[in-house]
Write an enzyme that holds these catalytic residues in place. Structure first.
Site, PDB file in Angstrom:
ATOM      1  N   HIS A 130     -23.514  -9.753  12.668  1.00  0.00           N
ATOM      2  CA  HIS A 130     -22.789 -10.257  11.471  1.00  0.00           C
ATOM      3  C   HIS A 130     -23.453 -11.605  10.818  1.00  0.00           C
ATOM      4  O   HIS A 130     -23.917 -12.285  11.406  1.00  0.00           O
ATOM      5  CB  HIS A 130     -21.446 -10.384  11.891  1.00  0.00           C
ATOM      6  CG  HIS A 130     -20.486 -10.625  10.741  1.00  0.00           C
ATOM      7  ND1 HIS A 130     -20.426 -11.748   9.868  1.00  0.00           N
ATOM      8  CD2 HIS A 130     -19.714  -9.792  10.091  1.00  0.00           C
ATOM      9  CE1 HIS A 130     -19.638 -11.772   8.946  1.00  0.00           C
ATOM     10  NE2 HIS A 130     -19.119 -10.512   9.311  1.00  0.00           N
ATOM     11  N   GLU A 187     -23.851  -6.063   4.230  1.00  0.00           N
ATOM     12  CA  GLU A 187     -22.859  -7.109   3.758  1.00  0.00           C
ATOM     13  C   GLU A 187     -23.552  -8.100   3.173  1.00  0.00           C
ATOM     14  O   GLU A 187     -23.941  -8.816   4.046  1.00  0.00           O
ATOM     15  CB  GLU A 187     -21.870  -7.535   4.942  1.00  0.00           C
ATOM     16  CG  GLU A 187     -21.180  -6.737   5.784  1.00  0.00           C
ATOM     17  CD  GLU A 187     -20.088  -7.277   6.573  1.00  0.00           C
ATOM     18  OE1 GLU A 187     -18.876  -6.829   6.194  1.00  0.00           O
ATOM     19  OE2 GLU A 187     -20.310  -7.845   7.442  1.00  0.00           O
ATOM     20  N   GLY A 197     -16.200 -13.144   1.765  1.00  0.00           N
ATOM     21  CA  GLY A 197     -14.817 -14.033   1.485  1.00  0.00           C
ATOM     22  C   GLY A 197     -15.196 -14.734   0.031  1.00  0.00           C
ATOM     23  O   GLY A 197     -14.194 -15.759   0.162  1.00  0.00           O
ATOM     24  N   GLU A 247     -22.247 -14.280   9.839  1.00  0.00           N
ATOM     25  CA  GLU A 247     -21.612 -15.449  10.298  1.00  0.00           C
ATOM     26  C   GLU A 247     -22.280 -15.766  11.617  1.00  0.00           C
ATOM     27  O   GLU A 247     -22.428 -17.112  11.836  1.00  0.00           O
ATOM     28  CB  GLU A 247     -20.011 -15.396  10.273  1.00  0.00           C
ATOM     29  CG  GLU A 247     -19.251 -15.526   8.935  1.00  0.00           C
ATOM     30  CD  GLU A 247     -18.153 -14.625   8.814  1.00  0.00           C
ATOM     31  OE1 GLU A 247     -17.539 -14.200   9.760  1.00  0.00           O
ATOM     32  OE2 GLU A 247     -17.781 -14.434   7.731  1.00  0.00           O
ATOM     33  N   ASN A 292     -12.762  -6.486  10.458  1.00  0.00           N
ATOM     34  CA  ASN A 292     -12.929  -7.408  11.302  1.00  0.00           C
ATOM     35  C   ASN A 292     -12.276  -8.554  11.038  1.00  0.00           C
ATOM     36  O   ASN A 292     -12.088  -9.262  10.131  1.00  0.00           O
ATOM     37  CB  ASN A 292     -14.792  -8.073  10.769  1.00  0.00           C
ATOM     38  CG  ASN A 292     -15.142  -9.199  11.589  1.00  0.00           C
ATOM     39  OD1 ASN A 292     -14.340  -9.450  12.282  1.00  0.00           O
ATOM     40  ND2 ASN A 292     -16.151  -9.520  11.041  1.00  0.00           N
ATOM     41  N   LEU A 293     -11.350  -8.790  12.277  1.00  0.00           N
ATOM     42  CA  LEU A 293     -10.365  -9.878  12.057  1.00  0.00           C
ATOM     43  C   LEU A 293     -10.717 -11.370  12.303  1.00  0.00           C
ATOM     44  O   LEU A 293     -10.278 -12.357  12.030  1.00  0.00           O
ATOM     45  CB  LEU A 293      -9.227  -9.682  12.952  1.00  0.00           C
ATOM     46  CG  LEU A 293      -8.630  -8.199  12.962  1.00  0.00           C
ATOM     47  CD1 LEU A 293      -7.448  -7.991  13.809  1.00  0.00           C
ATOM     48  CD2 LEU A 293      -8.191  -7.846  11.404  1.00  0.00           C
ATOM     49  N   LYS A 294     -12.143 -11.332  12.617  1.00  0.00           N
ATOM     50  CA  LYS A 294     -12.672 -12.856  12.987  1.00  0.00           C
ATOM     51  C   LYS A 294     -12.018 -13.742  13.573  1.00  0.00           C
ATOM     52  O   LYS A 294     -11.442 -13.324  14.716  1.00  0.00           O
ATOM     53  CB  LYS A 294     -13.166 -13.263  11.422  1.00  0.00           C
ATOM     54  CG  LYS A 294     -13.748 -12.592  10.594  1.00  0.00           C
ATOM     55  CD  LYS A 294     -14.633 -13.042   9.307  1.00  0.00           C
ATOM     56  CE  LYS A 294     -15.246 -11.899   8.600  1.00  0.00           C
ATOM     57  NZ  LYS A 294     -15.927 -12.491   7.254  1.00  0.00           N
ATOM     58  N   SER A 339     -15.877  -8.702   0.555  1.00  0.00           N
ATOM     59  CA  SER A 339     -14.798  -8.809  -0.474  1.00  0.00           C
ATOM     60  C   SER A 339     -14.038  -7.223  -0.709  1.00  0.00           C
ATOM     61  O   SER A 339     -14.028  -6.947  -2.028  1.00  0.00           O
ATOM     62  CB  SER A 339     -15.222  -9.437  -1.726  1.00  0.00           C
ATOM     63  OG  SER A 339     -15.520 -10.819  -1.440  1.00  0.00           O
TER      64      SER A 339
END
Ligand code: 13P
Length: 233
Positions: free
Chosen positions: A86, A155, A161, A88, A6-8, A191
């Site tokens: 997700h 997650e 992160g 976020e 996941n490159l966000k 992580s």
């Protein structure tokens, strides 16, 4: 196994092309299912056998939804994989479970492969296992856990992160519980790094990983795919 990046909100379109070229060369003989989720503005047609997915889309073909993208934009690039739920998007962008379930239904009706994320924040983690499970189960509300194109990613929010990960025993414990809710492949995310991926992939009921920051370096992500190959070939 499923190894996903996941490159966000990272890597421009040109950097993403370089990234995908590097990974494509590295995975030529891999036995893994490799998925990359570029930033939305970096979506494109890529010359690769990797699966390219969307980090998000609005549950509509097209229309008046300022700042969003719809099905039509994904179809332009032949994208049939999407990340939904997700943390976020839940916690920073404020997506409700109701809206997430609506998105899920829409992309399910389109036959998309859905990577559906669940995870608990630290204050829940610090209370009890029952509280963690109750919190996670709420994130299954309105979700068709028997959908044949479903992959679930566990997650923990506090592990994303932060460099902190649950113990391998804790991952095994939660994954065993989540497998009772759905037989879908179950990924661990939060992580995951080059130096812990091998241990995590060997935990029972871990069917792959969803990697954020450590996957930003193509060489690191390649090493993780190779670590999975070393376990499965
Ligand atoms: P990190 O690997 O940076 O912890 O992020 C995990 C993640 O959110 C993947 O979706």
């Amino acid at each position: 196994m499923i190894i996903a990046a996941n490159l966000k909100t990272n890597l421009t379109r040109s950097a993403t092309h370089q990234y995908i070229d590097t990974i494509t060369k590295c995975i030529q003989n891999t036995a893994q299912e490799v998925v990359v989720f570029p930033a939305i503005a970096s979506l494109d047609c890529f010359d690769t056998k990797l699966t390219i997915g969307a980090q998000n889309a609005y549950p509509v073909e097209k229309g008046a939804f300022t700042g969003e993208i719809g099905l039509e934009h994904l179809e332009e690039f032949n994208i049939k994989t999407i990340l939904i739920g997700h943390s976020e998007r839940r916690h920073i962008l404020g997506e409700s479970q109701e809206f997430i379930a609506k998105k899920f239904d829409y992309f399910k009706a389109q036959g998309f492969q859905i990577i559906y994320c669940v995870g608990e924040p630290l204050e829940i983690r610090d209370s009890s296992k029952e509280a963690v499970l109750a919190y996670l189960y709420k994130q299954y509300e309105g979700i068709d856990t028997a959908y044949e194109n479903l992959i679930i990613a566990y997650e923990p929010v506090w592990a994303i992160g932060t460099g902190k990960i649950p113990t391998l025993e804790d991952i095994q414990d939660i994954h065993a519980e989540l497998k009772k809710k759905s037989q879908a492949p179950l990924l661990y995310g939060g992580s995951v790094k080059v130096n812990n991926v091998k241990d995590i992939l060997q935990v029972k009921n871990v069917d792959g990983v969803l990697v954020g920051s450590a996957a930003l370096y193509a060489e690191h992500f390649c090493s993780m795919i190779q670590a999975a190959d070393a376990l499965t070939l």
